[in-house]
Design a protein around this motif. Structure first.
Motif, PDB file in Angstrom:
ATOM      1  N   TYR A 190      15.307  31.191  68.463  1.00  0.00           N
ATOM      2  CA  TYR A 190      16.503  30.559  67.917  1.00  0.00           C
ATOM      3  C   TYR A 190      17.707  30.953  68.765  1.00  0.00           C
ATOM      4  O   TYR A 190      17.927  32.125  69.069  1.00  0.00           O
ATOM      5  CB  TYR A 190      16.720  30.994  66.468  1.00  0.00           C
ATOM      6  N   ASN A 191      18.488  29.939  69.155  1.00  0.00           N
ATOM      7  CA  ASN A 191      19.660  30.188  69.987  1.00  0.00           C
ATOM      8  C   ASN A 191      20.939  29.969  69.202  1.00  0.00           C
ATOM      9  O   ASN A 191      21.759  30.864  69.095  1.00  0.00           O
ATOM     10  CB  ASN A 191      19.603  29.288  71.224  1.00  0.00           C
ATOM     11  N   ARG A 192      21.100  28.765  68.632  1.00  0.00           N
ATOM     12  CA  ARG A 192      22.332  28.465  67.918  1.00  0.00           C
ATOM     13  C   ARG A 192      22.150  27.204  67.079  1.00  0.00           C
ATOM     14  O   ARG A 192      21.225  26.436  67.280  1.00  0.00           O
ATOM     15  CB  ARG A 192      23.498  28.264  68.867  1.00  0.00           C
ATOM     16  N   THR A 193      23.068  27.035  66.150  1.00  0.00           N
ATOM     17  CA  THR A 193      23.126  25.828  65.338  1.00  0.00           C
ATOM     18  C   THR A 193      24.257  24.974  65.880  1.00  0.00           C
ATOM     19  O   THR A 193      25.375  25.468  66.063  1.00  0.00           O
ATOM     20  CB  THR A 193      23.392  26.182  63.862  1.00  0.00           C
ATOM     21  N   LEU A 194      23.961  23.728  66.161  1.00  0.00           N
ATOM     22  CA  LEU A 194      25.002  22.835  66.659  1.00  0.00           C
ATOM     23  C   LEU A 194      25.915  22.420  65.516  1.00  0.00           C
ATOM     24  O   LEU A 194      25.470  22.106  64.425  1.00  0.00           O
ATOM     25  CB  LEU A 194      24.368  21.597  67.300  1.00  0.00           C
ATOM     26  N   LYS A 195      27.200  22.440  65.777  1.00  0.00           N
ATOM     27  CA  LYS A 195      28.200  22.063  64.777  1.00  0.00           C
ATOM     28  C   LYS A 195      28.511  20.575  64.925  1.00  0.00           C
ATOM     29  O   LYS A 195      28.246  19.967  65.966  1.00  0.00           O
ATOM     30  CB  LYS A 195      29.490  22.878  64.986  1.00  0.00           C
ATOM     31  N   PRO A 196      29.099  19.960  63.888  1.00  0.00           N
ATOM     32  CA  PRO A 196      29.489  18.552  64.012  1.00  0.00           C
ATOM     33  C   PRO A 196      30.488  18.372  65.157  1.00  0.00           C
ATOM     34  O   PRO A 196      31.298  19.252  65.431  1.00  0.00           O
ATOM     35  CB  PRO A 196      30.152  18.249  62.673  1.00  0.00           C
TER      36      PRO A 196
ATOM     37  N   PHE B 127      27.368  20.585  73.850  1.00  0.00           N
ATOM     38  CA  PHE B 127      26.707  20.489  75.140  1.00  0.00           C
ATOM     39  C   PHE B 127      25.420  21.288  75.112  1.00  0.00           C
ATOM     40  O   PHE B 127      25.390  22.437  74.679  1.00  0.00           O
ATOM     41  CB  PHE B 127      27.629  21.026  76.258  1.00  0.00           C
ATOM     42  N   ILE B 128      24.341  20.649  75.569  1.00  0.00           N
ATOM     43  CA  ILE B 128      23.061  21.340  75.689  1.00  0.00           C
ATOM     44  C   ILE B 128      22.556  21.161  77.116  1.00  0.00           C
ATOM     45  O   ILE B 128      22.871  20.176  77.788  1.00  0.00           O
ATOM     46  CB  ILE B 128      22.015  20.820  74.684  1.00  0.00           C
ATOM     47  N   ILE B 129      21.802  22.123  77.579  1.00  0.00           N
ATOM     48  CA  ILE B 129      21.250  22.077  78.929  1.00  0.00           C
ATOM     49  C   ILE B 129      19.862  21.452  78.837  1.00  0.00           C
ATOM     50  O   ILE B 129      18.975  21.999  78.176  1.00  0.00           O
ATOM     51  CB  ILE B 129      21.159  23.494  79.529  1.00  0.00           C
ATOM     52  N   PRO B 130      19.666  20.292  79.497  1.00  0.00           N
ATOM     53  CA  PRO B 130      18.351  19.636  79.443  1.00  0.00           C
ATOM     54  C   PRO B 130      17.242  20.554  79.960  1.00  0.00           C
ATOM     55  O   PRO B 130      17.446  21.324  80.889  1.00  0.00           O
ATOM     56  CB  PRO B 130      18.522  18.418  80.352  1.00  0.00           C
ATOM     57  N   PHE B 131      16.087  20.494  79.331  1.00  0.00           N
ATOM     58  CA  PHE B 131      14.886  21.272  79.642  1.00  0.00           C
ATOM     59  C   PHE B 131      15.015  22.760  79.307  1.00  0.00           C
ATOM     60  O   PHE B 131      14.037  23.472  79.325  1.00  0.00           O
ATOM     61  CB  PHE B 131      14.457  21.110  81.112  1.00  0.00           C
TER      62      PHE B 131
END
Length: 117
Positions: free
Chosen positions: A3-9, A13-17
């Motif tokens: 588990y890294n983080r929960t995305l907020k509304p 930004f996420i890093i593909p792959f």
């Protein structure tokens, strides 16, 4: 994975792959309709009872990691608790004590689901 983080509304930004979205869940209140089930009162009378449960996820990581299927686990918990509550009452009390049954269900569900998020 870990588990890294929960995305907020909003914009995230996420890093593909590298980053992957594993689970999407609404934080809104949801409805769980419990189909009619057989229950037996303390005076050995069989009844059919059903319930409607309003629920929502409060802590998403706990809801994902602490229980396999939150909705199914909640449904089974409500069924067993409802049967238990009805089993402790006589037939006449079951019709007049809906509030007592609801409070018993709520107390048991809160206690068991603390760790589920």
């Amino acid at each position: 994975g870990k588990y890294n983080r929960t995305l907020k509304p909003g914009l995230n930004f996420i890093i593909p792959f590298v980053d992957t979205i594993v689970w999407e869940e609404t934080m809104k209140e949801q409805l769980l309709d419990i189909e009619p089930q057989e229950a037996i009162t303390s005076d050995s009378v069989a009844l059919r009872v059903d319930a409607i449960v309003y629920w929502r996820v409060v802590d998403l990581p706990k809801a994902y990691y602490e229980v396999e299927d939150v909705e199914n686990a909640l449904k089974n918990l409500v069924l067993t608790t409802l049967r238990s509550e009805i089993g402790e009452m006589e037939l006449e009390r079951t019709f007049s004590n809906r509030r007592e049954i609801s409070q018993g269900l709520l107390g048991e569900i809160k206690e068991v689901t603390k760790g589920w998020g």
